[in-house]
Structure formats: structure tokens, C-alpha cells
Write a protein that holds these residues in place. Structure first.
Motif, PDB file in Angstrom:
ATOM      1  N   GLU A  64     -70.465  53.215  15.414  1.00 55.94           N
ATOM      2  CA  GLU A  64     -70.604  54.054  14.220  1.00 55.94           C
ATOM      3  C   GLU A  64     -71.802  53.609  13.394  1.00 55.94           C
ATOM      4  OE1 GLU A  64     -67.962  54.609  10.224  1.00 55.94           O
ATOM      5  OE2 GLU A  64     -66.902  54.866  12.141  1.00 55.94           O
ATOM      6  N   ARG A  65     -71.979  52.287  13.274  1.00 56.75           N
ATOM      7  CA  ARG A  65     -73.104  51.781  12.487  1.00 56.75           C
ATOM      8  C   ARG A  65     -74.449  52.110  13.150  1.00 56.75           C
ATOM      9  NH1 ARG A  65     -72.242  46.029  12.366  1.00 56.75           N
ATOM     10  NH2 ARG A  65     -70.240  46.194  13.410  1.00 56.75           N
ATOM     11  N   ILE A  66     -74.473  52.066  14.480  1.00 61.03           N
ATOM     12  CA  ILE A  66     -75.702  52.415  15.187  1.00 61.03           C
ATOM     13  C   ILE A  66     -76.025  53.895  14.990  1.00 61.03           C
ATOM     14  CG2 ILE A  66     -76.757  52.636  17.457  1.00 61.03           C
ATOM     15  CD1 ILE A  66     -75.166  50.148  18.300  1.00 61.03           C
ATOM     16  N   ALA A  67     -75.014  54.748  15.153  1.00 59.42           N
ATOM     17  CA  ALA A  67     -75.228  56.184  14.956  1.00 59.42           C
ATOM     18  C   ALA A  67     -75.695  56.468  13.530  1.00 59.42           C
ATOM     19  CB  ALA A  67     -73.939  56.937  15.261  1.00 59.42           C
ATOM     20  N   ASN A  68     -75.103  55.791  12.562  1.00 62.77           N
ATOM     21  CA  ASN A  68     -75.504  55.992  11.169  1.00 62.77           C
ATOM     22  C   ASN A  68     -76.930  55.511  10.925  1.00 62.77           C
ATOM     23  OD1 ASN A  68     -73.079  57.139  10.394  1.00 62.77           O
ATOM     24  ND2 ASN A  68     -72.173  55.200   9.758  1.00 62.77           N
ATOM     25  N   GLY A  95     -67.883  51.412  10.156  1.00 67.88           N
ATOM     26  CA  GLY A  95     -66.989  50.370  10.630  1.00 67.88           C
ATOM     27  C   GLY A  95     -67.401  49.812  11.968  1.00 67.88           C
ATOM     28  N   PRO A  96     -66.916  50.384  13.082  1.00 67.98           N
ATOM     29  CA  PRO A  96     -67.255  49.880  14.414  1.00 67.98           C
ATOM     30  C   PRO A  96     -68.760  49.917  14.657  1.00 67.98           C
ATOM     31  CG  PRO A  96     -65.429  51.436  14.510  1.00 67.98           C
ATOM     32  CD  PRO A  96     -65.990  51.521  13.125  1.00 67.98           C
ATOM     33  N   LEU A 154     -72.693  58.015  20.306  1.00 71.16           N
ATOM     34  CA  LEU A 154     -72.378  56.584  20.333  1.00 71.16           C
ATOM     35  C   LEU A 154     -71.092  56.266  19.573  1.00 71.16           C
ATOM     36  CD1 LEU A 154     -75.949  55.171  19.657  1.00 71.16           C
ATOM     37  CD2 LEU A 154     -74.743  55.190  21.845  1.00 71.16           C
ATOM     38  N   ARG A 155     -70.702  57.140  18.672  1.00 68.48           N
ATOM     39  CA  ARG A 155     -69.515  56.874  17.869  1.00 68.48           C
ATOM     40  C   ARG A 155     -68.258  56.725  18.734  1.00 68.48           C
ATOM     41  NH1 ARG A 155     -70.845  57.879  12.507  1.00 68.48           N
ATOM     42  NH2 ARG A 155     -72.738  59.144  12.227  1.00 68.48           N
TER      43      ARG A 155
END
Length: 223
Positions: free
Chosen positions: A91-95, A87-88, A161-162
Motif C-alpha cells: 500500500e505504501r509503495i502504491a501510494n 499500512g502494508p 501492488l496493493r
């Protein structure tokens, strides 16, 4: 430094570069440019910035290049492509770091908002992470308080980062604090300007190469 030279004389630096990008659709990208620009113009700027960024990463010495995309966009030949998930933005960067983790290889992630970035910037980030006794992370702060590049020797460090809010005036400082509190040694990259406003677009375009798609797109609108 972990590097090798190919049969064509090209230097290859161990590691990968991820480009986090969004499909340049009018009304979904660069909305902060509107006004003074229209949604269609903003989407053209985004498409040009992404194309320039992909060209720059292709010219870098990275072993692996991956487009991490929200939507659909054709990657250059030889690139890997993976979908963004989460979502945020944090979160997308961490993923993205987690999904593309390669044991023993550092990872540098950038976005599509700094078309003035050069292959030298990216090679420097990877080289630092490959240097014996060097930093565990490289961070390029953005002039607006965010960051334009994050490199990690161990991608798992991106989990922090989340919990960091993005698109704020202290995102970069919070990210740096998180990395250091995690015990990482951080090397700072040059500060660059993200393209978020009309003034940013003009300034970034002035720093791009003469054949830059982004510079040409901005010049066409301003003519």
C-alpha cells in the motif's frame, strides 16, 4: 529516448527516481540481521546502505529525485521529500507512486536494501521507459524472491501492488504476473541481492565500491 544535456555536459533522462526508506533507528530497521548483529549494528548498516543509495541516485541522470521516508531523514540538496503513508508495504509503495506521479514522466522506485546498486542500473531503467516502442515497466527481481526496483511509464499501474503480499519468496513473481496481466510490456533488470540476513550483508558489501559506507560498516564489524 527523452533526454537532454545540461550546460555542464551532464545527460539528464526524463523521469524520476523514488527511494522508499525508513529512518535508521535501532530496533526498527534490519531486525532480521539480529542475531548475529546487535540492533545498533543493524541500524548502522541501514544508515550506511541508505546513504550509499542516496549518493547513487544523486549520481544518476534522473530529472527528479525524491526520498519517500517513514520517519525523519535529511535528503541531499535538490531532492524532494515526502512521507510514506498507508499500512502494508504494498500500500505504501502504491501510494508513493500516486503521490509523486508526474504526467508524461516515468518513475522508478527502489528501496534502501541494495547498497551495491549503481547509477548505471538506474539510468538503464529510466532509459528503457523513455524509449519509443519500449517497455511499459521495468522490474528488478531480488535473489530472495522479492524485487529491488520497479519502474513504470504510467505510475497508476502501481495500484495492483496493493493486493500483493510483500516479503515473501514469490513477491517478485506475483508482481511480474500482475504487471503482465495488466497488459504491460515488462523489461527485466539484473537480479540483485537485498540485505536481509548476515550472509546478504557480507555478499552485498563485497559488490560495493571501495569507498562505500556500507562496505566499510560491514568490514568494521567483521574486523
Amino acid at each position: 529516448m527523452k533526454s537532454e544535456t545540461t550546460s555542464t555536459g551532464q545527460t539528464v533522462v526524463t523521469g524520476q527516481i523514488l527511494v522508499l526508506a525508513k529512518e535508521p533507528v535501532a530496533g526498527r530497521v534490519k531486525t532480521r540481521l539480529c542475531p548475529p548483529y546487535t540492533p545498533d549494528q543493524a541500524a548502522r548498516f541501514a544508515a550506511a546502505a541508505l546513504a550509499d543509495t542516496l549518493d547513487t541516485v544523486s549520481a544518476s541522470a534522473a530529472q527528479v529525485r525524491t526520498l519517500v521516508v517513514d520517519g525523519h531523514y535529511p535528503a541531499p540538496p535538490g531532492w524532494a521529500v515526502t512521507a510514506q503513508r498507508g499500512g502494508p508495504l504494498g500500500e505504501r509503495i502504491a501510494n508513493a507512486f500516486a503521490d509523486r506521479a508526474r504526467p508524461g514522466q516515468p518513475t522508478v522506485l527502489i528501496g534502501m536494501d541494495t547498497p551495491q546498486v549503481t547509477a548505471r542500473h538506474l539510468d538503464a531503467a529510466l532509459t528503457l521507459l523513455n524509449t519509443w516502442g519500449g517497455p511499459d515497466a521495468t522490474l528488478g527481481l531480488a535473489a530472495d524472491g522479492g524485487w529491488w526496483a520497479l519502474g513504470l511509464r504510467e505510475p497508476a499501474a502501481a495500484e495492483g501492488l496493493r493486493d500483493i503480499p510483500t516479503s515473501t519468496s514469490d513477491t517478485g513473481d506475483l508482481t511480474l504476473t500482475m504487471l503482465r496481466r495488466s497488459g504491460l510490456r515488462v523489461a527485466m533488470l539484473p537480479v540483485l541481492r537485498d540485505v536481509d540476513t548476515a550472509a546478504d550483508a557480507v555478499e552485498a558489501a563485497a559488490l560495493c565500491a571501495a569507498d562505500s559506507r556500507f562496505a566499510q560498516a560491514v568490514a568494521a564489524v567483521r574486523a
